[in-house]
Design an enzyme around this catalytic site. Structure first.
Site, mmCIF file in Angstrom:
data_model
loop_
_atom_site.group_PDB
_atom_site.id
_atom_site.type_symbol
_atom_site.label_atom_id
_atom_site.label_comp_id
_atom_site.label_asym_id
_atom_site.label_seq_id
_atom_site.Cartn_x
_atom_site.Cartn_y
_atom_site.Cartn_z
ATOM 1 N N PRO A 185 0.803 -1.218 0.000
ATOM 2 C CA PRO A 185 0.000 0.000 0.000
ATOM 3 C C PRO A 185 0.840 1.274 0.000
ATOM 4 O O PRO A 185 1.619 1.525 0.907
ATOM 5 C CB PRO A 185 -0.817 -0.125 1.291
ATOM 6 C CG PRO A 185 -0.123 -1.120 2.128
ATOM 7 C CD PRO A 185 0.649 -2.006 1.219
ATOM 8 N N GLU A 186 0.688 2.049 -1.053
ATOM 9 C CA GLU A 186 1.238 3.397 -1.115
ATOM 10 C C GLU A 186 0.041 4.331 -1.181
ATOM 11 O O GLU A 186 -1.081 3.907 -0.922
ATOM 12 C CB GLU A 186 2.181 3.535 -2.323
ATOM 13 C CG GLU A 186 3.323 2.511 -2.259
ATOM 14 C CD GLU A 186 4.299 2.588 -3.430
ATOM 15 O OE1 GLU A 186 4.501 3.691 -3.981
ATOM 16 O OE2 GLU A 186 4.862 1.542 -3.790
#
Length: 288
Positions: A2-3
């Site tokens: 997750p960015e």
DNA sequence: CATACATCCTGACCGC
DNA sequence: TGCGGTCAGGATGTAT
């Protein structure tokens, strides 16, 4: 992994499914998931019980729920964290760490995290540059999707650093939200090598790089985020499709879609950096 | 103060 | 079939 786009997908899901509801009870199934909540699991659960969720907010990769009162529940997904909205009674996930039940018979919120790099904590909020932020987020720079993001200031900050450009791009105190995937994609779009010294970046190049990061993350968000496996999903457990659009990340050995060069993978900070050796030539200061 | 880096964790995968 | 090694990598605490 997750960015910013993946975290924003989750934030939207939480806003849709959790905002406006009152927490009834919280169950901590793995203490490591709340290791940053120093008073411990009972204190964590006690502080949340009875509180109403007013909003789901985000800066960079940090995510939090505003509660009535002044506290927030701060979340970081780390490498493998998921926020899932599930019907009560649905089978527990193997790596279920925290369960949040509400007082309305609606679905429960679950924090699931295989590798336990992520976690939850309550936090007081503090006013920073006109914005109320949980204390542990006070040092995190605005991300490129923040309406108050200042591109010129971020360019200046980046060019003041004395390091490799990819290191600077990943530094969440300069600009937040960018992780390994979107860093490599942004560098490819701007034809910059990851080891280019920041002091040799022109203002224009730094501006183009940050603009590319903004664009690639915006495109990823439209696609629902990037996912290579089941580790990243939205609150309904669905994966995004942006991995099909990646130009270099994870593409070692494949042809560069711009010039046909063979994408390479280099060791970088105990991880990887993917680049096209033809359109992103190594800086001269760094011999093979 | 700025920069660099070891560390936390689990599971997939690979070669033998 | 199992076993050891490698890899994935964000943020933090510590070292330089």
């Amino acid at each position: 992994m997750p960015e910013l786009p993946e975290v924003e997908v989750v934030r939207r899901g939480l806003d849709a499914h959790v905002t406006g509801r009152r927490i009834a009870a919280v169950q901590v199934l793995h203490p490591r998931a709340i290791r940053r909540h120093l008073p411990g699991p009972e204190d964590f659960s006690g502080r949340l019980a009875g509180r109403e969720v007013l909003a789901a907010r985000r800066r960079g990769k940090y995510l939090w729920l505003d509660l009535d009162g002044s506290e927030a529940v701060l979340a970081h997904l780390g490498m493998s964290g998921q926020m899932l909205v599930q019907p009560e009674g649905a089978p527990d996930e193997k790596h279920l760490r925290v369960r949040v039940r509400f007082d309305d018979d609606g679905p429960e919120l679950r924090f699931v995290d295989q590798r336990t790099f992520g976690g939850l904590a309550t936090a007081d909020q503090v006013l920073v540059d006109g914005e109320l932020l949980p204390t542990p987020v006070a040092h995190i720079a605005r991300d490129p999707m923040d309406p108050a993001f200042d591109l010129g200031a971020a360019v200046d900050a980046m060019r003041r650093r004395r390091t490799w450009v990819k290191r600077a791009l990943l530094d969440q105190t300069l600009v937040s939200g960018v992780g390994n995937i979107y860093a490599d994609e942004s560098l490819w779009r701007t034809k910059l090598h990851w080891a280019r010294p920041t002091e040799k970046l022109t203002r224009a190049q730094a501006g183009e790089l940050l603009t590319a990061a903004t664009e690639v993350m915006g495109e990823a968000l439209l696609a629902g985020g990037t996912s290579f496996d089941a580790l990243y999903v939205n609150v309904n457990g669905q994966s995004g499709y942006f991995d099909r659009a990646l130009a270099v990340y994870g593409q070692e050995g494949r042809a560069c879609r711009r010039c046909g060069g063979v994408i390479r993978r280099d060791p970088f900070m105990n991880r990887s950096a993917f680049s096209c050796p033809v359109c992103q030539p190594r800086p001269r200061s760094m011999r093979d």
